[in-house]
Design an enzyme around this catalytic site. Structure first.
Site, PDB file in Angstrom:
ATOM      1  CE  LYS A  41     -33.111 -18.553  11.681  1.00 42.65           C
ATOM      2  NZ  LYS A  41     -34.031 -19.435  12.409  1.00 42.65           N
TER       3      LYS A  41
ATOM      4  NE  ARG B  28     -31.207 -18.760  17.948  1.00 39.41           N
ATOM      5  CZ  ARG B  28     -30.906 -19.338  16.790  1.00 39.41           C
ATOM      6  NH1 ARG B  28     -29.961 -18.848  16.038  1.00 39.41           N
ATOM      7  NH2 ARG B  28     -31.577 -20.395  16.393  1.00 39.41           N
TER       8      ARG B  28
ATOM      9  NE  ARG C 136     -32.674 -28.164  10.575  1.00 35.78           N
ATOM     10  CZ  ARG C 136     -32.657 -26.962  11.129  1.00 35.78           C
ATOM     11  NH1 ARG C 136     -32.906 -25.892  10.402  1.00 35.78           N
ATOM     12  NH2 ARG C 136     -32.459 -26.836  12.415  1.00 35.78           N
TER      13      ARG C 136
ATOM     14  NE  ARG D 175     -29.072 -28.151  13.777  1.00 39.37           N
ATOM     15  CZ  ARG D 175     -29.574 -26.923  13.731  1.00 39.37           C
ATOM     16  NH1 ARG D 175     -29.609 -26.281  12.574  1.00 39.37           N
ATOM     17  NH2 ARG D 175     -30.049 -26.360  14.805  1.00 39.37           N
TER      18      ARG D 175
ATOM     19  NE  ARG E  81     -33.351 -25.890  17.778  1.00 39.81           N
ATOM     20  CZ  ARG E  81     -33.427 -26.616  16.670  1.00 39.81           C
ATOM     21  NH1 ARG E  81     -33.603 -27.928  16.750  1.00 39.81           N
ATOM     22  NH2 ARG E  81     -33.334 -26.052  15.497  1.00 39.81           N
TER      23      ARG E  81
END
Ligand code: ADP
Ligand code: ZN
Length: 210
Positions: free
Chosen positions: A13, A88, A123, A156, A167
């Site tokens: 996203k 969300r 990431r 992160r 998640r």
């Protein structure tokens, strides 16, 4: 143009939002990034949000809704915006409807769960501007340094296998119902997340008619 990007964590996203933002000259609003900044600045909001984020859970609706509504009041949102990571939950989506914020299109970026783990564990995020990179698929020019602003790239805290699992389950339970919600409103545009970022962007632009 007011857009929403829906999709599992790691679906891409943020990367696509950045490209749409450039093309349409409207800002991207990432609730996740706003919350992480608040945590590192240790603001009141950050203190509330920290435990939720660290566990891979959602921050309470009323907190996130307040953050978002304050942000979209700002000047740069006059001609539209891209929401990355909001709504969300169904109550968050209903809050937009109640506030009469009319969304033009909801892009749902779709990807299987198996691919997500690889993507998220590699990431990296710029600690200053929030731009994301990947150690294999989207390397920065200089290791550990943001191409855009020179900030330090960090992993992160919620991008570890355990938290990623929670998640994903939160996504399926609480966020996925939004696909049907927006389909019913007639503004849903599904896009398959391709391996190649460019190819996905092409699909995204096609879906937007730009
Ligand atoms: P990703 O989509 O890759 O999981 P984000 O940066 O969008 O990453 O979000 C990270 C975390 O921030 C979420 O797991 C959640 O705890 C919190 N968060 C972000 N946006 C929302 C939201 N709209 N509602 C509740 N929590 C949110
Ligand atoms: Zn940066």
């Amino acid at each position: 143009m007011k857009l929403i990007l829906l999709g599992a964590p790691g679906a891409g996203k943020g990367t696509q939002a950045e490209r749409i933002a450039k093309k349409l000259n409207i800002p991207t609003i990432s609730t996740g990034f706003i919350i992480r900044q608040a945590i590192s600045a240790q603001t009141d909001l950050g203190k509330i949000a920290k435990d939720f984020i660290d566990k891979g859970q959602l921050v309470p609706d009323e907190v996130v809704i307040k953050i978002l509504f304050e942000r979209i009041k700002e000047d740069d949102c006059k001609n539209g915006f891209i929401l990355d990571g909001f709504p969300r939950t169904i109550p968050q989506a209903e809050a937009l409807v109640e506030a009469d914020i009319r969304i033009d299109k909801v892009l749902s970026i779709e990807l299987e769960d198996e691919v997500i783990l690889d993507r998220l564990s590699g990431r990296r995020e710029c600690s200053k501007c929030g731009k994301t990179f990947h150690v294999l698929f989207q390397k920065p020019q200089k290791e550990g340094i943001c191409d855009v602003c020179g900030g330090e790239l960090i992993c992160r805290k919620d991008d570890n296998p355990e938290t990623i699992k929670s998640r994903l389950s939160v996504y399926h339970k609480q966020t996925e119902p939004l696909i049907a919600f927006y389909k019913n409103m007639g503004i849903l545009a599904p896009v398959e997340s391709k391996k190649d970022v460019e190819a996905t962007t092409k699909e995204v632009f096609k879906a937007l008619g730009v």
